[in-house]
Scaffold this motif. Structure first.
Motif, PDB file in Angstrom:
ATOM      1  N   ALA A   1       8.635  -3.142   2.835  1.00  0.00           N
ATOM      2  CA  ALA A   1       9.490  -1.994   2.539  1.00  0.00           C
ATOM      3  C   ALA A   1      10.866  -2.168   3.170  1.00  0.00           C
ATOM      4  O   ALA A   1      11.888  -1.976   2.507  1.00  0.00           O
ATOM      5  N   GLU A   2      10.899  -2.553   4.438  1.00  0.00           N
ATOM      6  CA  GLU A   2      12.166  -2.735   5.121  1.00  0.00           C
ATOM      7  C   GLU A   2      12.978  -3.881   4.522  1.00  0.00           C
ATOM      8  O   GLU A   2      14.194  -3.825   4.440  1.00  0.00           O
ATOM      9  N   LEU A   3      12.274  -4.917   4.079  1.00  0.00           N
ATOM     10  CA  LEU A   3      12.946  -6.069   3.482  1.00  0.00           C
ATOM     11  C   LEU A   3      13.766  -5.662   2.258  1.00  0.00           C
ATOM     12  O   LEU A   3      14.857  -6.168   2.027  1.00  0.00           O
ATOM     13  N   PHE A   4      13.222  -4.711   1.462  1.00  0.00           N
ATOM     14  CA  PHE A   4      13.908  -4.249   0.258  1.00  0.00           C
ATOM     15  C   PHE A   4      14.631  -2.920   0.467  1.00  0.00           C
ATOM     16  O   PHE A   4      15.142  -2.322  -0.470  1.00  0.00           O
ATOM     17  N   ASP A   5      14.674  -2.446   1.707  1.00  0.00           N
ATOM     18  CA  ASP A   5      15.349  -1.198   2.064  1.00  0.00           C
ATOM     19  C   ASP A   5      14.752   0.007   1.324  1.00  0.00           C
ATOM     20  O   ASP A   5      15.465   0.860   0.820  1.00  0.00           O
ATOM     21  N   PHE A   6      13.407   0.036   1.249  1.00  0.00           N
ATOM     22  CA  PHE A   6      12.674   1.159   0.675  1.00  0.00           C
ATOM     23  C   PHE A   6      11.888   1.845   1.775  1.00  0.00           C
ATOM     24  O   PHE A   6      11.506   1.208   2.769  1.00  0.00           O
ATOM     25  N   PRO A   7      11.586   3.124   1.608  1.00  0.00           N
ATOM     26  CA  PRO A   7      10.657   3.758   2.557  1.00  0.00           C
ATOM     27  C   PRO A   7       9.245   3.199   2.333  1.00  0.00           C
ATOM     28  O   PRO A   7       8.897   2.799   1.216  1.00  0.00           O
ATOM     29  N   LYS A   8       8.445   3.185   3.380  1.00  0.00           N
ATOM     30  CA  LYS A   8       7.076   2.665   3.267  1.00  0.00           C
ATOM     31  C   LYS A   8       6.254   3.428   2.234  1.00  0.00           C
ATOM     32  O   LYS A   8       5.364   2.873   1.601  1.00  0.00           O
ATOM     33  N   GLU A   9       6.563   4.697   2.045  1.00  0.00           N
ATOM     34  CA  GLU A   9       5.835   5.516   1.082  1.00  0.00           C
ATOM     35  C   GLU A   9       6.071   5.042  -0.351  1.00  0.00           C
ATOM     36  O   GLU A   9       5.313   5.385  -1.259  1.00  0.00           O
ATOM     37  N   ALA A  10       7.120   4.247  -0.583  1.00  0.00           N
ATOM     38  CA  ALA A  10       7.441   3.764  -1.931  1.00  0.00           C
ATOM     39  C   ALA A  10       6.590   2.558  -2.339  1.00  0.00           C
ATOM     40  O   ALA A  10       6.623   2.146  -3.501  1.00  0.00           O
ATOM     41  N   MET A  11       5.826   2.003  -1.412  1.00  0.00           N
ATOM     42  CA  MET A  11       4.984   0.847  -1.721  1.00  0.00           C
ATOM     43  C   MET A  11       3.887   1.251  -2.699  1.00  0.00           C
ATOM     44  O   MET A  11       3.148   2.205  -2.461  1.00  0.00           O
ATOM     45  N   ILE A  12       3.787   0.532  -3.798  1.00  0.00           N
ATOM     46  CA  ILE A  12       2.704   0.726  -4.766  1.00  0.00           C
ATOM     47  C   ILE A  12       1.673  -0.356  -4.451  1.00  0.00           C
ATOM     48  O   ILE A  12       1.981  -1.546  -4.532  1.00  0.00           O
ATOM     49  N   ILE A  13       0.484   0.061  -4.042  1.00  0.00           N
ATOM     50  CA  ILE A  13      -0.527  -0.881  -3.576  1.00  0.00           C
ATOM     51  C   ILE A  13      -1.721  -0.842  -4.528  1.00  0.00           C
ATOM     52  O   ILE A  13      -2.413   0.175  -4.631  1.00  0.00           O
ATOM     53  N   ASP A  14      -1.939  -1.934  -5.233  1.00  0.00           N
ATOM     54  CA  ASP A  14      -3.080  -2.052  -6.140  1.00  0.00           C
ATOM     55  C   ASP A  14      -4.085  -3.014  -5.527  1.00  0.00           C
ATOM     56  O   ASP A  14      -3.772  -4.188  -5.323  1.00  0.00           O
ATOM     57  N   ALA A  15      -5.268  -2.486  -5.215  1.00  0.00           N
ATOM     58  CA  ALA A  15      -6.322  -3.311  -4.612  1.00  0.00           C
ATOM     59  C   ALA A  15      -7.451  -3.477  -5.615  1.00  0.00           C
ATOM     60  O   ALA A  15      -7.878  -2.518  -6.254  1.00  0.00           O
ATOM     61  N   GLU A  16      -7.909  -4.715  -5.760  1.00  0.00           N
ATOM     62  CA  GLU A  16      -9.082  -5.004  -6.585  1.00  0.00           C
ATOM     63  C   GLU A  16     -10.129  -5.621  -5.672  1.00  0.00           C
ATOM     64  O   GLU A  16      -9.844  -6.575  -4.949  1.00  0.00           O
ATOM     65  N   ILE A  17     -11.327  -5.062  -5.718  1.00  0.00           N
ATOM     66  CA  ILE A  17     -12.391  -5.507  -4.819  1.00  0.00           C
ATOM     67  C   ILE A  17     -13.607  -5.884  -5.635  1.00  0.00           C
ATOM     68  O   ILE A  17     -14.056  -5.116  -6.495  1.00  0.00           O
ATOM     69  N   GLY A  18     -14.147  -7.064  -5.360  1.00  0.00           N
ATOM     70  CA  GLY A  18     -15.339  -7.543  -6.038  1.00  0.00           C
ATOM     71  C   GLY A  18     -16.539  -7.520  -5.118  1.00  0.00           C
ATOM     72  O   GLY A  18     -16.494  -8.089  -4.029  1.00  0.00           O
ATOM     73  N   VAL A  19     -17.599  -6.831  -5.543  1.00  0.00           N
ATOM     74  CA  VAL A  19     -18.897  -6.831  -4.863  1.00  0.00           C
ATOM     75  C   VAL A  19     -19.974  -6.861  -5.941  1.00  0.00           C
ATOM     76  O   VAL A  19     -19.729  -6.494  -7.087  1.00  0.00           O
ATOM     77  N   GLN A  20     -21.165  -7.267  -5.581  1.00  0.00           N
ATOM     78  CA  GLN A  20     -22.256  -7.345  -6.545  1.00  0.00           C
ATOM     79  C   GLN A  20     -22.681  -5.974  -7.075  1.00  0.00           C
ATOM     80  O   GLN A  20     -23.153  -5.874  -8.200  1.00  0.00           O
ATOM     81  N   LYS A  21     -22.510  -4.924  -6.272  1.00  0.00           N
ATOM     82  CA  LYS A  21     -22.909  -3.577  -6.699  1.00  0.00           C
ATOM     83  C   LYS A  21     -21.742  -2.607  -6.489  1.00  0.00           C
ATOM     84  O   LYS A  21     -21.723  -1.820  -5.534  1.00  0.00           O
ATOM     85  N   PRO A  22     -20.749  -2.649  -7.389  1.00  0.00           N
ATOM     86  CA  PRO A  22     -19.559  -1.806  -7.229  1.00  0.00           C
ATOM     87  C   PRO A  22     -19.877  -0.309  -7.176  1.00  0.00           C
ATOM     88  O   PRO A  22     -19.161   0.451  -6.511  1.00  0.00           O
ATOM     89  N   ASP A  23     -20.944   0.123  -7.832  1.00  0.00           N
ATOM     90  CA  ASP A  23     -21.293   1.541  -7.844  1.00  0.00           C
ATOM     91  C   ASP A  23     -21.761   2.043  -6.475  1.00  0.00           C
ATOM     92  O   ASP A  23     -21.868   3.249  -6.262  1.00  0.00           O
ATOM     93  N   GLN A  24     -22.010   1.144  -5.542  1.00  0.00           N
ATOM     94  CA  GLN A  24     -22.448   1.541  -4.201  1.00  0.00           C
ATOM     95  C   GLN A  24     -21.299   1.572  -3.189  1.00  0.00           C
ATOM     96  O   GLN A  24     -21.524   1.702  -1.994  1.00  0.00           O
ATOM     97  N   VAL A  25     -20.059   1.473  -3.661  1.00  0.00           N
ATOM     98  CA  VAL A  25     -18.889   1.499  -2.773  1.00  0.00           C
ATOM     99  C   VAL A  25     -18.258   2.889  -2.809  1.00  0.00           C
ATOM    100  O   VAL A  25     -18.022   3.448  -3.881  1.00  0.00           O
ATOM    101  N   ASP A  26     -17.973   3.436  -1.634  1.00  0.00           N
ATOM    102  CA  ASP A  26     -17.308   4.732  -1.487  1.00  0.00           C
ATOM    103  C   ASP A  26     -15.791   4.508  -1.490  1.00  0.00           C
ATOM    104  O   ASP A  26     -15.212   4.101  -0.488  1.00  0.00           O
ATOM    105  N   VAL A  27     -15.166   4.759  -2.637  1.00  0.00           N
ATOM    106  CA  VAL A  27     -13.726   4.502  -2.787  1.00  0.00           C
ATOM    107  C   VAL A  27     -12.903   5.351  -1.831  1.00  0.00           C
ATOM    108  O   VAL A  27     -11.917   4.879  -1.260  1.00  0.00           O
ATOM    109  N   ASP A  28     -13.287   6.602  -1.612  1.00  0.00           N
ATOM    110  CA  ASP A  28     -12.529   7.468  -0.700  1.00  0.00           C
ATOM    111  C   ASP A  28     -12.477   6.894   0.708  1.00  0.00           C
ATOM    112  O   ASP A  28     -11.456   6.977   1.390  1.00  0.00           O
ATOM    113  N   ALA A  29     -13.573   6.298   1.158  1.00  0.00           N
ATOM    114  CA  ALA A  29     -13.593   5.679   2.487  1.00  0.00           C
ATOM    115  C   ALA A  29     -12.619   4.510   2.543  1.00  0.00           C
ATOM    116  O   ALA A  29     -11.987   4.273   3.577  1.00  0.00           O
TER     117      ALA A  29
END
Length: 116
Positions: free
Chosen positions: A41-69
């Motif tokens: 964020a600082e490198l591009f002179d943006f506030p940290k809140e402007a970061m768009i973070i896309d996470a992709e996670i692979g597990v054998q049983k995705p339905d057993q992951v608590d996304v909110d956690a």
């Protein structure tokens, strides 16, 4: 303005004993996040809140992951999480149970003009 990718990080996490897919995914996210010491964020002179973070996670049983956690691990930015079938479950020899392995990819972007 366009969503412009500026960083990709990868991580791996495990649940050695409890077969906890959320814990393995959380550890994979933390592994990826803690690899990055660049202050994007600082490198591009943006506030940290402007970061768009896309996470992709692979597990054998995705339905057993608590996304909110998982969302609670991000200290700032606009995170989103996609769960897919992936990772590994490794059967334990001479005992019941398995080790759960999760893989994570984190893409950081900003809404900005693309470089010409």
């Amino acid at each position: 303005m366009a969503k412009t990718r500026v960083l990709v990080e990868f991580g791996m996490g495990t649940s050695l004993r409890r077969e906890d897919y959320t814990e393995a995914a959380l550890r994979a996210l933390k592994d990826a996040l803690w690899h990055n010491s660049v202050n994007m964020a600082e490198l591009f002179d943006f506030p940290k809140e402007a970061m768009i973070i896309d996470a992709e996670i692979g597990v054998q049983k995705p339905d057993q992951v608590d996304v909110d956690a998982l969302l609670n691990v991000f200290p700032y930015g606009q995170p989103s999480i996609t769960l897919v079938e992936g990772g590994l479950d490794i059967e334990k020899p001479h005992t019941d149970g398995r080790t759960v392995i999760a893989n994570a990819a984190i893409v950081v972007s900003f809404d900005m003009e693309p470089a010409q």
